[in-house]
Structures are given as C-alpha cells and as structure tokens.
Design an enzyme around this catalytic site. Structure first.
Site, PDB file in Angstrom:
ATOM      1  N   VAL A  12      40.478   1.692 -14.683  1.00 18.06           N
ATOM      2  CA  VAL A  12      39.069   1.742 -14.271  1.00 18.06           C
ATOM      3  C   VAL A  12      38.889   1.050 -12.909  1.00 18.06           C
ATOM      4  O   VAL A  12      38.195   1.577 -12.019  1.00 18.06           O
ATOM      5  CB  VAL A  12      38.149   1.096 -15.339  1.00 18.06           C
ATOM      6  CG1 VAL A  12      36.693   1.112 -14.885  1.00 18.06           C
ATOM      7  CG2 VAL A  12      38.298   1.819 -16.675  1.00 18.06           C
ATOM      8  N   ALA A  31      22.199   2.971  -2.008  1.00 12.26           N
ATOM      9  CA  ALA A  31      22.035   1.510  -2.128  1.00 12.26           C
ATOM     10  C   ALA A  31      21.248   0.942  -0.946  1.00 12.26           C
ATOM     11  O   ALA A  31      20.668  -0.136  -1.040  1.00 12.26           O
ATOM     12  CB  ALA A  31      23.402   0.843  -2.210  1.00 12.26           C
ATOM     13  N   LYS A 100      33.307  -4.543 -23.524  1.00 14.32           N
ATOM     14  CA  LYS A 100      32.461  -4.530 -24.739  1.00 14.32           C
ATOM     15  C   LYS A 100      32.830  -5.623 -25.724  1.00 14.32           C
ATOM     16  O   LYS A 100      31.981  -6.131 -26.439  1.00 14.32           O
ATOM     17  CB  LYS A 100      32.497  -3.158 -25.406  1.00 14.32           C
ATOM     18  CG  LYS A 100      33.893  -2.645 -25.715  1.00 14.32           C
ATOM     19  CD  LYS A 100      34.207  -1.423 -24.911  1.00 14.32           C
ATOM     20  CE  LYS A 100      35.700  -1.378 -24.633  1.00 14.32           C
ATOM     21  NZ  LYS A 100      36.142  -0.163 -24.025  1.00 14.32           N
ATOM     22  N   GLU A 183      42.427   1.891 -25.938  1.00 17.93           N
ATOM     23  CA  GLU A 183      42.442   0.475 -25.572  1.00 17.93           C
ATOM     24  C   GLU A 183      43.887  -0.007 -25.484  1.00 17.93           C
ATOM     25  O   GLU A 183      44.795   0.608 -26.047  1.00 17.93           O
ATOM     26  CB  GLU A 183      41.708  -0.343 -26.640  1.00 17.93           C
ATOM     27  CG  GLU A 183      40.242  -0.026 -26.772  1.00 17.93           C
ATOM     28  CD  GLU A 183      39.489  -0.239 -25.479  1.00 17.93           C
ATOM     29  OE1 GLU A 183      39.498  -1.347 -24.951  1.00 17.93           O
ATOM     30  OE2 GLU A 183      38.905   0.736 -24.983  1.00 17.93           O
ATOM     31  N   LYS A 198      30.516  -1.635 -29.318  1.00 11.05           N
ATOM     32  CA  LYS A 198      29.483  -0.875 -28.592  1.00 11.05           C
ATOM     33  C   LYS A 198      28.179  -0.826 -29.396  1.00 11.05           C
ATOM     34  O   LYS A 198      27.081  -0.983 -28.850  1.00 11.05           O
ATOM     35  CB  LYS A 198      30.004   0.533 -28.297  1.00 11.05           C
ATOM     36  CG  LYS A 198      31.204   0.519 -27.347  1.00 11.05           C
ATOM     37  CD  LYS A 198      31.923   1.851 -27.315  1.00 11.05           C
ATOM     38  CE  LYS A 198      33.118   1.806 -26.368  1.00 11.05           C
ATOM     39  NZ  LYS A 198      34.002   2.962 -26.471  1.00 11.05           N
TER      40      LYS A 198
END
Ligand code: HSE
Length: 419
Positions: A12, A31, A100, A183, A198
C-alpha cells in the site's frame, strides 16, 4: 507544499507514493497545494521498491522531522503502531492510517489524544470504498438501524473460488496471498478477525459503541466445506463471511461469521475480492457500497483521499463521528442473546435410532428444525444437514455441545448461521 512521511512502505505504501507522483496534477488541483512524499520508513533498506523517495529504517527521521506535516502509518500491528502514532500526534503531526487492528483496540484513546489534530482512517475499512466518509458524514442525520456486509476481500475471494470453480481451500488462500489481498498473518482474514476489526470501527461511528474484538462473536470460514456449499445451493443460499451490526431497541449486536444468505440478495452477488456493505438509516432507508476491499492501489486511493482532505482543511472532524455522547447510549448485546436461524452439519454413524436421538436433542434444546437432508459419507456414516427456525445463540451452542458428546456423532458439528 505538504510533506508526507510514510511508515511502512509495503504494497500500500508503495502505491501511495506512486499515485501521489502519477496523479499529482489532479491531486494538487483538488487539494489546492502540492503534496510530496519526503521520506519512508522500511525494515529492509536493501529491497528496491522502484521509488525515488528517501528511505530510512529509523522512525525518528519522520517523527522528529519538523518539515513533515502528515504521517501515514501503514506498518500494521497494534502495539508498536500505537506508540508511533501517539508520538506523531504529540509532535503535532496529522496522521492517516489504514491500520484496522490498531483502531479496533485503541480508537477511543487515539481520539482523545488527537483532539484537534487530524486523524483519518478511511482505508482501514473496505479498502477503496469510502464507507467511513459515507457513514460519518453522508448519513449523519440518521439513526443507523443496521450495517451488514462483506468486509474481507481475501475470504470473499476464497469462497468465490471454492463455490464457482471448485478450488481447494489451500489453493484459494495461496492465490489470495500471491495477489496481495491477504494480511501478513492470513488467519486474520480466514478467522474473521480482520472483518471484526472493521466492523468495530464502523460500529463506533454508527452507534458510539466502544467494544473490543474479545467482546463480540467472531468466527471465520475455516470449517466451510463442499457439503455446506452444496446444501446452501440446494436451498437457494450462498455462503459469505459477513460482518453484522444491528440495533435492537437500546442494544446493538455485533458479529462476524460465515453466513448463508439468500441468492437474491444484492450482497450475495458480490464476488471475488470485492467488498460490499449495506447500511440502513432510519430516514434514508437502505444504502449500498461496493468496491475493491483490498489491493495496493485501491487502498492507497482511500489513504490519499484522507491526505487531500487534511491538506485542504488541516482540521479534524470528530474522529469517530460523535462530538459528544448521545444521552441515551446504546449497549452491546451479549453473544448468547443473539437470535438467528442456523444450519448444522452433523456427521453420524449410520445406525438405527440415530436420527430419532438427534432430533430429540433439538427438542430438548428448544430448537425447531426447518429442513433436513441426509447424505451418506461412507458405507456406515452420513451427514445430517439441518436448518433450524430462529433460535437463541445460547441454545444452539448447548445443542452443539450435547451433540458432540454423543458416541455416534463423529466430530463436532459444523454450524453456519442463516442470515
Ligand atoms: N486482508 C484484507 C482483506 C485487506 O482481504 O480484505 C484489506 O483490509
């Protein structure tokens, strides 16, 4: 210019850096300011990530760098991440996280520490789907009646492969890992814990409920077999791992488990790594959210949305959606008071009188049978596939324990809730 430090440059984190570079035109226009990654923290400095950002293995280089405005925490895990995020907030840095597990345990403490410093976590639930935004802002006029959905891409991918392509459980898991969905420890995916983390985050935003994973019912997909998939198919169901939050008067039930759901439901049609969540508000009615729940770019999309939001306003909303507690707070329903319909697979010795004894146990446990099938599994054993009318969790658990102790029951009966 806004400067970012990324802690944990894995799948990520790499996507976050790449998208900030590749989509810099639209991101800076939205932005109103340029956003650049100044540095990233990694464990292994020798691995080439193909990025032109400065990498370090020393977290202080981000936490103590006065030029860094936003710390993006993508390292995962609970304790170390908690310490790092606290330090970032205390040093006045805004935080964006996709973690999370951290939030499942420490969201209220973090809200307390963050106060007016922005702390955002859109990517922590359902990857690329903006469900936090929808629930915290878009639906904020509503009492939330229920949230239910597919919140773990890995298990949904695996169940889809097992149901549609006859893939084995082990192959499906290996593929999910190779595709970068799972994961680091995939028991979090298949055991329901990731979905539970979550669900707890969503439950705080919807209900102001402060529960921990240990407080709620969490089961995974490890025991789902081909027999269960066939039974489900025969009776018009598919099997999905669902996270469910439901308000009942002043109680809220929270649970994650493999579920048989009617094939006609919208959520039944959500396959592969996709996530799908239904939220019912008392005024809006049912709303549905669908999209990729895992994967680098999809998750990074949500991380960057938070970065843009902070770059625009620099402020935090109430992190968990409530500026003050509601006067009549809601309480967590105890697991044994949850009601559901159930499916049971009971493998028995195929002998005279066994069926009568099994059904007597249902009666003794106050549970009414709705449908039943018997399927031989060998010359002297059979599966009894039974669905029940609505019953209490405490009664079904008693029934399973009693059945397991019978000499002609070959192993612990497998149970799947029918939703
Ligand atoms: N392992 C998670 C999933 C990734 O499969 O959904 C996103 O949280």
């Amino acid at each position: 210019m806004i400067k970012i430090g990324i802690i944990g440059v894995g799948t990520v984190g790499t996507s976050v850096a790449q998208i900030l570079r590749d989509n810099a035109d639209v991101i800076s226009a939205r932005a109103g300011v340029n956003i650049v990654v100044k540095s990233g923290v990694v464990k292994d400095l020798n691995r080439d990530r193909g990025l032109d950002i400065k990498l370090t293995d020393n977290v202080d280089e981000i936490l103590e760098d006065d030029e860094i405005d936003i710390v993006v925490e993508l390292m995962g895990g609970v304790d170390e991440a908690f310490e790092i995020v606290k330090r970032a907030l205390r040093n006045g840095k805004a935080v964006v996280t996709a973690n999370k597990a951290l939030l499942a345990y420490h969201r209220y403490e973090l809200q307390e520490i963050a106060q007016d410093i922005a702390f955002e976590y859109e990517a922590s639930v359902a990857g690329g789907i903006p469900i936090i935004n929808a629930l915290r802002d878009g639906l904020s006029a509503n009492h939330i009646e229920s949230i239910s959905g597919i919140m773990n891409g890995t298990s949904n991918y695996m169940l889809t492969e097992m149901i549609q392509n006859g893939m084995s459980y082990a192959d499906a898991l290996k593929n999910a890992q190779d595709l970068g969905y799972a994961e680091a420890d995939p028991t979090f995916d298949v055991g329901g814990y990731d979905a539970a983390h979550k669900l707890l985050i969503l439950a705080s935003i919807a209900y102001g409920i402060d529960a921990k994973p240990e407080d709620i019912l969490i089961e995974g997909i490890e025991n789902v077999s081909k027999d269960d998939v066939e039974f489900a198919n025969e009776f018009g169901y598919v099997i999905k791992l669902l996270g469910i939050a439901k308000k009942d008067a002043d109680m809220v039930e929270l649970r994650v488990h493999a579920s048989m759901i009617n094939k006609d439901e919208m959520i039944a049609k959500i396959d592969g790594v996709m996530n799908g969540i239904s939220v019912v508000g008392d005024k809006v009615g049912e709303t549905l959210y669908y999209g990729p729940g895992a994967g680098g770019d999809a998750t990074a999309s949500a991380v960057i949305a938070n970065i843009i939001d902070i770059a625009r306003s620099g402020k935090s909303r109430p992190m968990l959606g409530f500026d003050r507690p509601m006067e009549a707070g809601l309480k967590l329903k105890s697991i044994e008071d949850i009601e559901s319909k159930y499916y049971l697979r009971i493998n028995v010795s195929d002998k005279k009188g066994v069926l009568a004894k099994v059904t007597k146990m249902f009666e003794d446990s106050n549970i009414s049978v709705e449908t039943m099938l018997q399927r031989p599994t060998s010359s002297d054993s059979a599966n009894l596939l039974i669905s029940t009318h609505t019953a209490y969790e405490r009664d079904i658990q008693n029934l399973i324990n009693s059945l397991e102790s019978l000499e002609f029951v070959n192993f612990k009966p497998v149970m799947i809730r029918i939703v």
